[in-house]
Motif scaffolding. Structure first.
Motif, mmCIF file in Angstrom:
data_model
loop_
_atom_site.group_PDB
_atom_site.id
_atom_site.type_symbol
_atom_site.label_atom_id
_atom_site.label_comp_id
_atom_site.label_asym_id
_atom_site.label_seq_id
_atom_site.Cartn_x
_atom_site.Cartn_y
_atom_site.Cartn_z
ATOM 1 N N ARG A 184 0.867 -1.176 0.000
ATOM 2 C CA ARG A 184 0.000 0.000 0.000
ATOM 3 C C ARG A 184 0.903 1.226 0.000
ATOM 4 O O ARG A 184 1.779 1.374 0.850
ATOM 5 C CB ARG A 184 -0.907 0.003 1.227
ATOM 6 N N VAL A 185 0.715 2.089 -0.991
ATOM 7 C CA VAL A 185 1.546 3.276 -1.150
ATOM 8 C C VAL A 185 0.638 4.494 -1.143
ATOM 9 O O VAL A 185 -0.282 4.583 -1.955
ATOM 10 C CB VAL A 185 2.354 3.220 -2.469
ATOM 11 N N GLY A 186 0.875 5.403 -0.225
ATOM 12 C CA GLY A 186 0.085 6.630 -0.153
ATOM 13 C C GLY A 186 0.686 7.702 -1.033
ATOM 14 O O GLY A 186 1.540 7.448 -1.876
ATOM 15 N N LYS A 187 0.247 8.907 -0.798
ATOM 16 C CA LYS A 187 0.681 10.023 -1.628
ATOM 17 C C LYS A 187 1.769 10.829 -0.932
ATOM 18 O O LYS A 187 1.845 10.893 0.277
ATOM 19 C CB LYS A 187 -0.495 10.947 -1.911
ATOM 20 N N VAL A 188 2.593 11.475 -1.741
ATOM 21 C CA VAL A 188 3.527 12.480 -1.271
ATOM 22 C C VAL A 188 3.129 13.725 -2.044
ATOM 23 O O VAL A 188 3.453 13.846 -3.215
ATOM 24 C CB VAL A 188 4.986 12.085 -1.568
ATOM 25 N N GLY A 189 2.354 14.601 -1.440
ATOM 26 C CA GLY A 189 1.751 15.706 -2.183
ATOM 27 C C GLY A 189 0.652 15.114 -3.046
ATOM 28 O O GLY A 189 -0.242 14.451 -2.547
ATOM 29 N N THR A 190 0.749 15.326 -4.353
ATOM 30 C CA THR A 190 -0.275 14.774 -5.242
ATOM 31 C C THR A 190 0.269 13.645 -6.106
ATOM 32 O O THR A 190 -0.408 13.165 -6.988
ATOM 33 C CB THR A 190 -0.844 15.869 -6.166
ATOM 34 N N ILE A 191 1.503 13.226 -5.843
ATOM 35 C CA ILE A 191 2.122 12.170 -6.644
ATOM 36 C C ILE A 191 2.598 11.058 -5.725
ATOM 37 O O ILE A 191 3.209 11.313 -4.693
ATOM 38 C CB ILE A 191 3.316 12.719 -7.455
ATOM 39 N N GLY A 192 2.311 9.813 -6.086
ATOM 40 C CA GLY A 192 2.786 8.687 -5.299
ATOM 41 C C GLY A 192 4.288 8.535 -5.429
ATOM 42 O O GLY A 192 5.007 8.425 -4.446
ATOM 43 N N ALA A 193 4.803 8.550 -6.648
ATOM 44 C CA ALA A 193 6.242 8.400 -6.887
ATOM 45 C C ALA A 193 6.599 9.027 -8.227
ATOM 46 O O ALA A 193 5.850 8.902 -9.191
ATOM 47 C CB ALA A 193 6.622 6.927 -6.896
ATOM 48 N N THR A 194 7.731 9.698 -8.274
ATOM 49 C CA THR A 194 8.241 10.264 -9.521
ATOM 50 C C THR A 194 9.433 9.431 -9.973
ATOM 51 O O THR A 194 10.356 9.193 -9.202
ATOM 52 C CB THR A 194 8.677 11.728 -9.332
ATOM 53 N N ILE A 195 9.382 8.971 -11.210
ATOM 54 C CA ILE A 195 10.480 8.203 -11.796
ATOM 55 C C ILE A 195 11.306 9.181 -12.627
ATOM 56 O O ILE A 195 10.819 9.722 -13.615
ATOM 57 C CB ILE A 195 9.951 7.058 -12.691
ATOM 58 N N SER A 196 12.557 9.404 -12.216
ATOM 59 C CA SER A 196 13.421 10.365 -12.900
ATOM 60 C C SER A 196 14.688 9.714 -13.453
ATOM 61 O O SER A 196 15.676 10.396 -13.701
ATOM 62 C CB SER A 196 13.797 11.498 -11.941
ATOM 63 N N LYS A 197 14.679 8.402 -13.598
ATOM 64 C CA LYS A 197 15.806 7.690 -14.204
ATOM 65 C C LYS A 197 15.257 6.440 -14.881
ATOM 66 O O LYS A 197 14.172 5.974 -14.548
ATOM 67 C CB LYS A 197 16.863 7.337 -13.167
ATOM 68 N N ASN A 198 15.966 5.915 -15.851
ATOM 69 C CA ASN A 198 15.524 4.733 -16.583
ATOM 70 C C ASN A 198 15.573 3.517 -15.662
ATOM 71 O O ASN A 198 16.650 3.118 -15.213
ATOM 72 C CB ASN A 198 16.427 4.480 -17.791
ATOM 73 N N ILE A 199 14.417 2.948 -15.354
ATOM 74 C CA ILE A 199 14.354 1.760 -14.497
ATOM 75 C C ILE A 199 13.227 0.831 -14.953
ATOM 76 O O ILE A 199 12.363 1.214 -15.726
ATOM 77 C CB ILE A 199 14.138 2.098 -12.999
ATOM 78 N N THR A 200 13.269 -0.381 -14.407
ATOM 79 C CA THR A 200 12.195 -1.353 -14.586
ATOM 80 C C THR A 200 11.650 -1.693 -13.210
ATOM 81 O O THR A 200 12.412 -1.931 -12.281
ATOM 82 C CB THR A 200 12.724 -2.637 -15.259
ATOM 83 N N ILE A 201 10.331 -1.693 -13.087
ATOM 84 C CA ILE A 201 9.673 -2.180 -11.879
ATOM 85 C C ILE A 201 8.964 -3.454 -12.298
ATOM 86 O O ILE A 201 8.144 -3.440 -13.217
ATOM 87 C CB ILE A 201 8.665 -1.163 -11.320
ATOM 88 N N ARG A 202 9.312 -4.569 -11.665
ATOM 89 C CA ARG A 202 8.726 -5.835 -12.099
ATOM 90 C C ARG A 202 8.333 -6.694 -10.910
ATOM 91 O O ARG A 202 8.802 -6.507 -9.796
ATOM 92 C CB ARG A 202 9.679 -6.594 -13.012
ATOM 93 N N GLY A 203 7.475 -7.656 -11.203
ATOM 94 C CA GLY A 203 7.067 -8.623 -10.200
ATOM 95 C C GLY A 203 8.075 -9.752 -10.103
ATOM 96 O O GLY A 203 8.964 -9.880 -10.949
ATOM 97 N N PRO A 204 7.954 -10.603 -9.081
ATOM 98 C CA PRO A 204 8.922 -11.681 -8.893
ATOM 99 C C PRO A 204 8.878 -12.733 -9.994
ATOM 100 O O PRO A 204 9.871 -13.397 -10.258
ATOM 101 C CB PRO A 204 8.546 -12.277 -7.546
ATOM 102 N N ASP A 205 7.728 -12.853 -10.653
ATOM 103 C CA ASP A 205 7.564 -13.869 -11.691
ATOM 104 C C ASP A 205 7.440 -13.240 -13.066
ATOM 105 O O ASP A 205 6.900 -13.835 -13.975
ATOM 106 C CB ASP A 205 6.323 -14.716 -11.412
ATOM 107 N N SER A 206 7.931 -12.025 -13.221
ATOM 108 C CA SER A 206 7.776 -11.298 -14.472
ATOM 109 C C SER A 206 8.352 -12.088 -15.646
ATOM 110 O O SER A 206 9.456 -12.601 -15.591
ATOM 111 C CB SER A 206 8.486 -9.954 -14.378
ATOM 112 N N GLY A 207 7.558 -12.161 -16.696
ATOM 113 C CA GLY A 207 7.988 -12.893 -17.877
ATOM 114 C C GLY A 207 7.607 -14.363 -17.803
ATOM 115 O O GLY A 207 7.634 -15.065 -18.777
ATOM 116 N N VAL A 208 7.219 -14.822 -16.615
ATOM 117 C CA VAL A 208 6.823 -16.220 -16.438
ATOM 118 C C VAL A 208 5.316 -16.303 -16.252
ATOM 119 O O VAL A 208 4.630 -17.015 -16.935
ATOM 120 C CB VAL A 208 7.538 -16.846 -15.214
#
Length: 189
Positions: free
Chosen positions: A65-89
């Motif tokens: 559960r992720v709440g808000k920081v101001g009006t944005i939950g999270a800002t992505i400012s670099k090239n990344i991947t967010i994946r699940g433990p079984d991603s691709g499977v």
């Protein structure tokens, strides 16, 4: 090096322990992350994003559960991947049975994840709001001439007013993922 609650831990006596690992970081490694969703894991999620190196991967292995920081939950400012433990499977087709969920409480003009002029891949993770009519915000918002958003690996965006809000200059690829249970699944300016 400073304590980051994930890969570097500093004890009360000042001694440091460093996690010996190769590969992606795991959100569950953070000392205040709650993979059951019972308590808010906003600080852990934001620090995990900060600890993920450019071009790296953050594994979401639980129901966070992720709440808000101001009006944005999270800002992505670099090239990344967010994946699940079984991603691709596996596939995150069923939210209730998903093993990788980021649950955002957004309202009004809020945004769960803001992709700021970088590339972000969401793979095998369910990003969910609290429901259309209740959660009036946006799941993923991209901006900037260089923004690239990739939804893959059975990833899912659901239960927001707007699932994905992209500028027309952004490049968005929906490979093997879905945007569902949103009043507007894909909104472009």
């Amino acid at each position: 090096s400073a304590d980051n609650n994930m890969t570097v831990l500093v004890g009360a006596d000042g001694r440091r322990w460093k996690r010996d690992f190769i590969g992606p970081l795991h959100l569950s490694w953070h000392s205040s992350a709650d993979p059951t969703g019972s308590s808010n894991s906003s600080a852990a999620f934001l620090q995990a994003l900060s600890n993920t190196p450019t071009g790296g991967t953050l594994v979401v292995d639980g129901y966070y559960r992720v709440g808000k920081v101001g009006t944005i939950g999270a800002t992505i400012s670099k090239n990344i991947t967010i994946r699940g433990p079984d991603s691709g499977v596996g596939n995150v087709a069923n939210f209730a049975n998903s093993t990788a969920v980021l649950y955002f409480d957004t309202d009004n003009s809020d945004c769960a994840i803001f992709v700021n002029d970088v590339q972000m891949t969401l793979s095998g993770v369910c990003v969910s709001g609290v429901g259309v009519g209740v959660s009036t915000g946006t799941g993923i918002r991209t901006t900037g001439d260089n923004s690239v958003f990739v939804l893959d690996g059975g990833a899912r965006i659901q239960s927001f007013e707007r699932g994905l809000y992209a500028l027309t200059t952004d490049y968005t690829r929906l490979l093997n993922g879905t945007i569902t249970f949103c009043r507007t699944c894909l909104y472009a300016d």
